[in-house]
Design an enzyme around this catalytic site. Structure first.
Site, PDB file in Angstrom:
ATOM      1  N   GLU A 176      -9.766   0.459   4.801  1.00  0.00           N
ATOM      2  CA  GLU A 176     -10.117   0.072   3.433  1.00  0.00           C
ATOM      3  C   GLU A 176      -9.793  -1.414   3.227  1.00  0.00           C
ATOM      4  OE1 GLU A 176      -7.550   1.868   0.562  1.00  0.00           O
ATOM      5  OE2 GLU A 176      -8.854   1.393  -1.145  1.00  0.00           O
ATOM      6  N   HIS A 177      -8.549  -1.786   3.531  1.00  0.00           N
ATOM      7  CA  HIS A 177      -8.110  -3.179   3.423  1.00  0.00           C
ATOM      8  C   HIS A 177      -7.709  -3.676   4.802  1.00  0.00           C
ATOM      9  CE1 HIS A 177      -6.755  -1.298  -0.479  1.00  0.00           C
ATOM     10  NE2 HIS A 177      -7.451  -2.320  -0.952  1.00  0.00           N
ATOM     11  N   ASP A 235      -6.265  -6.912  -5.303  1.00  0.00           N
ATOM     12  CA  ASP A 235      -6.135  -5.811  -6.253  1.00  0.00           C
ATOM     13  C   ASP A 235      -6.300  -6.289  -7.687  1.00  0.00           C
ATOM     14  OD1 ASP A 235      -5.715  -3.777  -4.448  1.00  0.00           O
ATOM     15  OD2 ASP A 235      -3.553  -4.114  -4.344  1.00  0.00           O
ATOM     16  N   GLN A 259       0.825  -1.209   0.000  1.00  0.00           N
ATOM     17  CA  GLN A 259       0.000   0.000   0.000  1.00  0.00           C
ATOM     18  C   GLN A 259       0.854   1.253   0.000  1.00  0.00           C
ATOM     19  OE1 GLN A 259      -3.372  -0.015  -0.498  1.00  0.00           O
ATOM     20  NE2 GLN A 259      -2.782  -2.140  -0.830  1.00  0.00           N
ATOM     21  N   HIS A 278     -53.800  15.229  -0.403  1.00  0.00           N
ATOM     22  CA  HIS A 278     -53.391  13.838  -0.182  1.00  0.00           C
ATOM     23  C   HIS A 278     -54.585  13.031   0.327  1.00  0.00           C
ATOM     24  CE1 HIS A 278     -49.332  15.432  -0.484  1.00  0.00           C
ATOM     25  NE2 HIS A 278     -48.809  14.224  -0.304  1.00  0.00           N
ATOM     26  N   HIS A 302       1.884   2.924  -3.228  1.00  0.00           N
ATOM     27  CA  HIS A 302       0.904   3.578  -4.096  1.00  0.00           C
ATOM     28  C   HIS A 302       1.114   5.081  -4.151  1.00  0.00           C
ATOM     29  CE1 HIS A 302      -2.105   0.934  -5.757  1.00  0.00           C
ATOM     30  NE2 HIS A 302      -2.179   0.242  -4.648  1.00  0.00           N
TER      31      HIS A 302
END
Lengths: 433, 433
Positions: free
Chosen positions: B327-328, B361, B259, B420, B262
């Site tokens: 996230e992961h 991934d 990670q 209504h 990235h």
């Protein structure tokens, strides 16, 4: 007078596009004001909430009175007449029964490579529901927001509802109780949204905020999106009725008015295969407008945004309906079910002349929080799923990794992400030793 | 050096909160620039797109060359080596198999009142996928966005991908073809988002826009939200690994680096029950950083945002993980499955030491577009549902309306919405005559 269009008019396409493109919301420059309010609530917490409530709701609060006490709720609820209580209970039961069917399924399987894959749904831990004050303070909206959250399994639910001049709606408090909401704050506007998103000493922050509101509330929701989840940015209500000539014009007229009375910016459109019927409906609308309590609002909405469209056949009606992607679609035709089956874009469909849209606002069961302003092209009404989220699951075995790992390594290298590849390679090397 | 924390530290809570609250994204003032770009594309259409592409991508386009021709795609794809093509095909097949299980079910039933209720899912008509250019131009992301759309049944899919200096990534074009995307525009940035949201002479507008992007793309997506649907505003990537002492420190080190490599803003966190193991992992990270191609990026991410947290037991690890809502989440523990079962907030879980996150991934099957920045508290990874929407259905009979209509009328009156109530009353009166 509403617009009268016909697909046989030479300029129909131009006029229909203009109808689609009508900007019904005031383009108020509220975003800057909202940004300042949010920053202030983050900086000054409770005191900012107290200050804004004094200014906008003419109500003096303390940290202790920001929230309704159990006794206050009890006392207010005791004033609700039995008929209204029963009606609200029936609505709550029917909404609950419908939404309980929406609970999603988890999944887990092993594929041919030996990899175990799946997903699991879990509830959001805490949700906050915004309930507008004043005229648009609707107990039905409390049920429509809180019950899906409760069915989803949300542990902590709160409501923010402004009480201008200290006046609360007892039915709103009863609806909150029926839906299991314990904490109700006397807070409205952008300051309420900021408090629920970021928290203050007295307001615990939540993970998801739903519910309708004015331009300030909508702008605040857009701004806090990311910090918390939000449902949607709701616009003025809309109805599209597709009706053949074999209907009572007065039924269709009151259906159109049931949206028009919400808001001067609401929009009611009739599509019919019979021009004379369309004219009869317009006449029936005018007649009802003579006596309707909210005739000023409904009349302006109908005059400014209403439309009667005559089409050659049902196929044209369906095609136009999909271009409109209405929030509410009522189909009052002999073959209503067949027509409903071919519709692609609509928030909710009411099938057959015995299904007035208003049933769906209260006791039908489906949610009345629906996508407006053509957003039914890409979004759905509120549901249990809005209060849940999905975690994907993967478990490899050494054999599974040996089978599919080399492809991952190849792609990682081609994307220039060496460590991604190494994390697979390190394991594959163990297998080879 | 990453941070070392321990739940036994007296100041742990303060330091953990600081870690949670770390602002990892530059607070660029791009929103104003983006608003101007969107307005310009709406006003000048293709010519604006051509001008921005000349300025930002140093590429001269015409309305004809905004889109890749079939021959250009064919020629680029022919250059892809067989090993990469096979890997991409395996990934596409596995992603498709996983997502095909996500197709939601329609429902229709008749309740005890005789009301027919249900819902129906339909696909969005048109979707646009943004694929970043330059270093972050990932063919795997094309598959992860386009395949769920295709499985959902989206009729028209397009891609916008910038091609700086005219250079396109052949693997991106191959991934697009594998996923059934025919139309690929040479467009990037906020102008691409504006074009897909509003359309130009050459770009047909879509209903939903998904895909990652830089700060300009993210701001543009936020601005067009409402005009079209969007997926989420993606932030820098994150991984949380929970590992016991019975692991190879190097495996965990490369997982953390996968990670960190990235983006300098990415975040990698290790939670372990064994401080010595945590130190061994940190040492292994340093060793890998000596030779890693992207060591500059990964090293900065690890030094600035990395953390090793020692906990007393697995329960503490789970509680901290749920506060992070990663996230992961990779769980490399003997009882990994049991731990996974108790996690509430995570985008994706990778269970057991043989499941490196990088598998997810590329070829695992689940989507790699996942909620970042703690938004797994309230949102999910990309799925087939993101390209579909639900229409609720209701059909009353005269008997059903007689049974539940009076409650609707009562609530309508109590909410001050007379029309209504009248829309129900008009029908009930027919029954009584």
């Amino acid at each position: 007078m509403p617009q009268f269009l016909s697909t046989t008019d030479p300029d129909f396409e131009t006029n229909f596009r203009a109808l689609l493109g009508m900007k019904r919301e005031a383009d108020e420059d509220v975003d800057k004001a909202v940004a300042a309010i949010i920053a202030d609530v983050r900086a000054r917490g409770d005191q900012a909430l107290i200050d804004y409530t004094a200014r906008y709701d003419r109500l003096t609060l303390t940290p202790e009175t920001l929230v309704f006490s159990v006794e206050e709720v009890d006392a207010a609820i005791a004033t609700v007449p039995p008929q209204e209580r029963s009606a609200l209970e029936l609505a709550a039961a029917r909404i609950r029964a419908y939404h309980e069917r929406q609970r999603p399924e988890n999944a887990l399987w092993t594929d041919e490579a030996g990899a175990q894959l799946g997903w699991r749904w879990t509830a959001v831990s805490a949700a906050g529901l915004y309930v507008p004050g004043g005229l648009a303070s609707y107990p039905s909206s409390v049920l429509m927001n809180a019950i899906p959250a409760q069915v989803a399994g949300v542990e902590r639910l709160c409501i923010c509802a402004p009480t201008p001049d200290g006046v609360a709606n007892p039915l709103v408090l009863l609806a909150a109780r029926l839906a299991g909401v314990e904490t109700i704050y006397r807070l409205g506007g952008a300051q309420a949204i900021a408090a629920m998103a970021y928290g203050t000493d007295s307001v615990q922050p939540v993970d998801k905020i739903t519910g309708p509101g004015n331009a300030f509330v909508a702008a605040a929701k857009r701004r806090v999106f990311g910090q918390v989840g939000i449902d949607m940015i709701a616009g003025p209500s809309e109805i599209l009725v597709i009706a053949d000539a074999d209907n009572d014009p007065d039924w269709i007229a009151v259906d159109l008015l049931s949206q028009a009375e919400h808001d001067e910016s609401a929009q009611s459109i009739l599509i019919t295969t019979d021009r004379a019927f369309g004219e009869a409906v317009a006449k029936a609308v005018d007649k009802r407008l003579e006596t309707l309590e909210r005739r000023k609002i409904a009349g302006k909405s109908w005059a400014d945004f209403g439309a009667v469209i005559t089409v050659r056949n049902v196929e044209e009606a369906v095609a136009l309906s999909d271009r409109i992607a209405p929030e509410h679609l009522e189909i009052a035709c002999a073959d209503a079910q067949d027509i409903a089956d071919t519709i692609r874009h609509a928030g909710a469909i009411f099938i057959g002349a015995w299904t007035p849209e208003a049933i769906g606002d209260y006791v039908g069961g489906p949610n009345h929080v629906l996508p407006t302003a053509r957003s039914a092209r890409f979004s759905s009404g509120l549901s249990v799923l809005d209060f849940m989220k999905r975690t994907t699951l993967a478990r490899m075995t050494p054999d599974a990794l040996a089978a599919i790992g080399p492809a991952a390594e190849t792609l990682a290298i081609s994307e220039g992400l060496e460590a991604h590849g190494l994390s697979v390679r390190a394991r594959l090397e163990r297998l080879n030793t």
